[in-house]
Every structure is written in structure tokens, then in C-alpha cells.
Design an enzyme around this catalytic site. Structure first.
Site, PDB file in Angstrom:
ATOM      1  N   HIS A  35      16.390 -13.001 -12.062  1.00 60.72           N
ATOM      2  CA  HIS A  35      16.517 -11.833 -12.941  1.00 60.72           C
ATOM      3  C   HIS A  35      16.542 -10.522 -12.163  1.00 60.72           C
ATOM      4  O   HIS A  35      16.268  -9.459 -12.710  1.00 60.72           O
ATOM      5  CB  HIS A  35      15.415 -11.813 -14.008  1.00 60.72           C
ATOM      6  CG  HIS A  35      15.577 -12.892 -15.028  1.00 60.72           C
ATOM      7  ND1 HIS A  35      14.639 -13.172 -15.981  1.00 60.72           N
ATOM      8  CD2 HIS A  35      16.596 -13.769 -15.248  1.00 60.72           C
ATOM      9  CE1 HIS A  35      15.060 -14.176 -16.743  1.00 60.72           C
ATOM     10  NE2 HIS A  35      16.248 -14.542 -16.310  1.00 60.72           N
TER      11      HIS A  35
ATOM     12  N   TYR B  99      19.663  -7.554 -16.261  1.00 60.40           N
ATOM     13  CA  TYR B  99      18.238  -7.229 -16.154  1.00 60.40           C
ATOM     14  C   TYR B  99      17.988  -6.017 -15.250  1.00 60.40           C
ATOM     15  O   TYR B  99      16.934  -5.382 -15.360  1.00 60.40           O
ATOM     16  CB  TYR B  99      17.461  -8.423 -15.596  1.00 60.40           C
ATOM     17  CG  TYR B  99      17.166  -9.500 -16.608  1.00 60.40           C
ATOM     18  CD1 TYR B  99      15.950  -9.552 -17.278  1.00 60.40           C
ATOM     19  CD2 TYR B  99      18.102 -10.489 -16.900  1.00 60.40           C
ATOM     20  CE1 TYR B  99      15.674 -10.542 -18.207  1.00 60.40           C
ATOM     21  CE2 TYR B  99      17.838 -11.484 -17.829  1.00 60.40           C
ATOM     22  CZ  TYR B  99      16.614 -11.504 -18.468  1.00 60.40           C
ATOM     23  OH  TYR B  99      16.353 -12.490 -19.394  1.00 60.40           O
TER      24      TYR B  99
ATOM     25  N   CYS C  71      18.641 -20.843 -13.628  1.00 58.58           N
ATOM     26  CA  CYS C  71      18.760 -19.764 -14.601  1.00 58.58           C
ATOM     27  C   CYS C  71      20.234 -19.667 -14.972  1.00 58.58           C
ATOM     28  O   CYS C  71      21.107 -19.890 -14.130  1.00 58.58           O
ATOM     29  CB  CYS C  71      18.266 -18.448 -14.002  1.00 58.58           C
ATOM     30  SG  CYS C  71      18.376 -17.031 -15.123  1.00 58.58           S
TER      31      CYS C  71
ATOM     32  N   ASN D  91      10.717 -19.819 -17.645  1.00 62.75           N
ATOM     33  CA  ASN D  91      10.572 -18.487 -17.068  1.00 62.75           C
ATOM     34  C   ASN D  91       9.108 -18.109 -16.888  1.00 62.75           C
ATOM     35  O   ASN D  91       8.244 -18.642 -17.577  1.00 62.75           O
ATOM     36  CB  ASN D  91      11.261 -17.458 -17.983  1.00 62.75           C
ATOM     37  CG  ASN D  91      12.754 -17.414 -17.762  1.00 62.75           C
ATOM     38  OD1 ASN D  91      13.221 -17.514 -16.646  1.00 62.75           O
ATOM     39  ND2 ASN D  91      13.507 -17.261 -18.845  1.00 62.75           N
TER      40      ASN D  91
ATOM     41  N   ARG E 252       4.437 -14.832 -26.578  1.00 62.89           N
ATOM     42  CA  ARG E 252       5.516 -13.961 -26.103  1.00 62.89           C
ATOM     43  C   ARG E 252       5.473 -12.612 -26.821  1.00 62.89           C
ATOM     44  O   ARG E 252       5.681 -11.561 -26.198  1.00 62.89           O
ATOM     45  CB  ARG E 252       6.865 -14.635 -26.326  1.00 62.89           C
ATOM     46  CG  ARG E 252       8.051 -13.732 -26.001  1.00 62.89           C
ATOM     47  CD  ARG E 252       9.374 -14.389 -26.289  1.00 62.89           C
ATOM     48  NE  ARG E 252      10.470 -13.496 -25.946  1.00 62.89           N
ATOM     49  CZ  ARG E 252      11.752 -13.875 -25.925  1.00 62.89           C
ATOM     50  NH1 ARG E 252      12.082 -15.113 -26.216  1.00 62.89           N
ATOM     51  NH2 ARG E 252      12.693 -13.010 -25.607  1.00 62.89           N
TER      52      ARG E 252
END
Length: 436
Positions: free
Chosen positions: A200, A254, A170, A149, A95
Site C-alpha cells: 500500500h 493509497y 495484494c 491486511n 474495523r
């Protein structure tokens, strides 16, 4: 009454106490007798720590549930009723690369939006499709509830390449509604928001509190700086009041990555230099959480878990599983195939929207055409998602380059190529589908 066997892939995740807490609180309606936490060998230490906490939580609750910890996926999956996924291929180190590499080029580095979401999907989709093949052998009637995700992209890949029943979840929409409830001082159950878009990338165009339409009033509250939706992992930068009024919709946090692109990238660069990328910050949060989890006297979900970005995960996941198991016909926001929700996206595209959930799964509520002010953005991101899935399955460099190049947050194809080449170089161990 039939008891349930539930399996969680990525069982060593710091989120696991959230999930266990949710099943404990709902045990009267979800009679889970076996809960299997599964992880890979590299995650076994965390699995044992968080698994021991889960066992203490169950013991403290006094419910007839056995928590099993294993790295043997086959044994865990056999005859499962529900499988949930919360895995992170490459763990936090991957990540951090996802976030840091684009930032060098002045491009957003974020784990699910834009380049970061693309790269996470490349690592994740092959792993989850392999899981689906195992489920087809070992528990073909089980539901796969995906929280990994980028949830919408991953769910669409599963829908396209597997016959396993699946829904993507989510916590974003649920947290939006909880924020509305807070503004009006009502229960979450008293709030309804009609949601349209992609994971998102959602907007609420109708908001009701206790049966009364408050859409215009709530939008004005947003414009005045009240009731701002703020996820833990999104920088606290507000949209301009004039833009909120012009939009006339309630956007997930987002969306600031798209509407405040320059400001959000600048914030991310500065934050990464001062505090590290979000992945580096989360790695430290996780380190602290697992020290807390080690306490043999701890028998409940610690409050510090709320500092992670996925707060309310358990409420979202457990309530949807309960709606399926109990044939509740409740309305929840999920990632599922479009099937008539809007004519502006392909019927089989996965969208995030309100759906009636029963034992057959999700039945999306139709909302018609997307408003023109958000239609183009949603359609362009969907094209990115489709190319991202194709690249993850085929390992085709040209498809991967096109996926990155068409994303609205990518400033040039030259930068897209540089980011892709760096991504492929540092992710070699997790991308067997690519021909190096």
C-alpha cells in the site's frame, strides 16, 4: 498427477467466491481436490452461507473438487499444500473502531494505512503466528499465502517469527496494471510495471506495454487526468498535475493519503458523517452480498462482489499459487523479503516488488537505490512497520506508542497517545499480549 489440498482461514469472508472462482477457472493447471473453508464459531453463519455458494459453484463447474466447511482448524490443516488467509480479527466492528477513533482527532482512519493499520496488526499478528505454529505441526511443507491486511506488516512478522514458507499478496499492483491495460486497450498480460516500495505504498518507475516503454507517456496521461488508478475503497481525489509530473512515477492510490493528507482526512470525516466510515459502508455491502449469496439458484460469483475493495483478489492469489505449484518462473508482484531488491532497506525487511515465482518461492528483481523523492517516506513507514510488529508480539505499551508516533500521518505524540489509549480500551478482547 498429485492433487492439492487448499485451506482458507477466514473462509466465511465475502471474498471467498472470488477465490473459488479463481480455482475453478484454473483447475486444469491447479488440480485442487480438497478445498477447506475454516472460520471461528462467531463466523459460522457466514461460513455456511458462503460455503454453500462455493459448493454450488463447484457443482456447476463440474470439476472433481470437494468443498469442506469447518470450525476445526486442526483437521483442515493436516497435510495441506497451500493455506490462504483472509481473516479479520474482530470482524467489521473492530474495523469501524479503527477508522472512527483517529478521525475524532483529525487523523486518517484507514484499515491498513496509519493508525488503523497499526491496530489491525495488533489484533492480527498473534492470531497468524498461532496459525503458523499449527502449520509447523500439521503441514510444515505447506505455503502460507497471506492476503490479510496489513499484508506487508503481517508477512514480515511471519518471516521473522516462523519457519513457514510465506508470501504476502495484494491486488493493488495487479489493478494498477489492469488500469494501464485499459488506457492502452491491451490485455493485462501485455503490461509490465516495475514496482518498488511497501504494501500500500508502491510506485511504478518503469511501464511497458507490448514491450515498448511508455513510462513518460503514461505519466503525462495521469497528469492530464487519464488512466487514474482508483481502487474501490479510496476516495476519488486526484493529485495535482504539476505534482504528478514532478514525481515522474505511477503511485498506488493509497499514496494520496500521504500527498493529500489534509484533503483526504477532510473527505473521510465528511464521508463518515454522511455515509458512515468505510467499515460501516462495507458492513452494509457485505449484508447485501450475503443476501445474494443465500439464493439457492446462484451458482457463480455475483457481479456485486466487485463493489468490495479487493476485486481481482482471485487472479492475484491463484496465479501466484499456480506459479509455485507449476514452477512457472513467472514475474509477479508480491510481499517478500528484500534480499537485494534495494540497498535502502534491510535485507530481511519485507518489501512489495516484482519477483520471479517458482517452486522455491519469490526471487525479488533488484532495482537498486530508491529515488530520493520517495526514499524518506518509504524508510519512515518501514520504521513504523518494524515497531508495529514488535508491539504486536510483545504487547509493550511504549513500543506501541512509538510505532504510532513515528508514522508520517501522525500530527503529534499527544494525539498518538490518546488514539492508542482508546484503541486499547475497545480492543481488550483481542489483545491478550497486552498487560491491562
Amino acid at each position: 498427477m498429485k492433487t492439492l489440498k487448499i485451506v482458507t482461514l477466514g473462509g466465511g469472508s465475502g471474498y471467498t467466491p472470488e477465490l473459488i472462482d479463481g480455482f475453478i477457472r484454473r483447475h486444469a493447471e491447479l488440480p485442487v481436490s480438497e478445498f477447506w473453508l475454516v472460520d471461528i464459531a462467531a463466523g459460522e453463519e457466514k461460513l455456511n452461507i458462503v460455503g454453500a455458494l462455493a459448493q454450488r459453484m463447484v457443482k456447476k463447474a463440474g470439476i472433481p473438487m470437494t468443498v469442506h466447511l469447518t470450525t476445526d482448524r486442526e483437521t483442515a490443516l493436516r497435510d495441506a499444500d497451500f493455506v490462504t488467509t483472509q481473516l479479520r480479527v474482530g470482524q467489521q466492528e473492530a474495523r469501524i473502531h479503527d477508522e472512527a477513533i483517529p478521525l475524532k482527532y483529525g487523523v486518517l482512519g484507514q484499515e491498513t494505512t496509519g493508525a488503523g493499520g497499526f491496530m489491525k496488526a495488533q489484533r492480527t499478528i498473534p492470531v497468524l503466528l498461532a496459525l503458523c505454529r499449527d502449520m509447523e505441526r500439521l503441514c510444515p511443507e505447506a505455503w502460507l499465502i497471506n492476503f490479510t491486511n496489513p499484508a506487508g506488516i503481517v508477512t514480515e512478522a511471519i518471516e521473522k517469527y516462523s519457519c513457514i514458507k510465506t508470501l504476502g499478496i495484494c491486488s493493488g499492483a495487479n489493478s494498477m496494471m489492469m488500469d494501464i491495460a485499459k488506457v492502452y486497450d491491451v490485455r493485462r498480460e501485455d503490461v509490465y510495471a516495475r514496482v518498488m516500495g511497501l504494501n500500500h505504498l508502491i510506485f511504478a518507475d518503469q511501464i511497458a506495454v507490448s514491450g515498448h516503454d511508455v513510462t513518460a507517456e503514461f505519466i503525462e496521461k495521469l497528469a492530464q487526468g487519464n488512466g487514474q488508478h482508483q481502487l474501490k475503497n479510496i476516495p476519488d481525489t486526484g493529485l495535482p498535475p504539476a505534482f504528478i509530473r514532478a514525481l515522474g512515477l505511477y503511485p498506488l492510490s493509497y499514496l494520496k493519503y500521504f500527498y493529500l493528507r489534509r484533503e483526504m482526512v477532510a473527505h473521510s470525516v465528511q464521508d463518515s458523517q454522511t455515509h458512515g466510515t468505510r467499515g460501516e459502508q462495507t458492513r452494509e455491502i457485505e449484508r447485501q452480498l450475503f443476501e445474494i449469496y443465500k439464493n439457492p439458484q446462484l451458482g457463480s460469483k455475483p457481479k456485486e462482489l466487485e463493489s468490495r475493495g479487493g476485486a481481482y483478489y482471485s487472479d492475484t492469489a491463484c496465479s501466484i499459487i499456480s506459479a509455485i505449484y507449476n514452477n512457472r518462473q513467472e514475474i509477479h508482484v508480491v510481499n517478500t523479503r528484500n534480499r537485494g531488491a534495494t540497498p535502502d532497506l534491510d535485507e530481511n525487511s519485507v518489501v512489495e516488488t516484482n519477483a520471479v515465482i517458482d517452486r522455491q518461492g519469490a526471487h525479488p528483481l533488484a532495482y537498486g537505490r530508491l529515488p530520493s523523492k520517495i526514499r524518506g517516506l518509504i524508510q519512515s513507514v518501514k520504521a513504523f512497520e518494524e515497531l508495529t510488529i514488535d508491539a504486536a508480539v510483545t504487547g509493550d505499551y511504549s513500543t506501541a506508542l512509538m510505532a504510532l508516533s513515528v508514522h508520517p500521518l501522525m500530527p503529534s505524540v499527544d494525539i498518538a497517545e490518546k488514539i492508542l489509549d482508546e484503541y486499547l480500551a475497545v480492543n481488550r478482547a483481542y489483545l491478550p499480549q497486552y498487560d491491562y
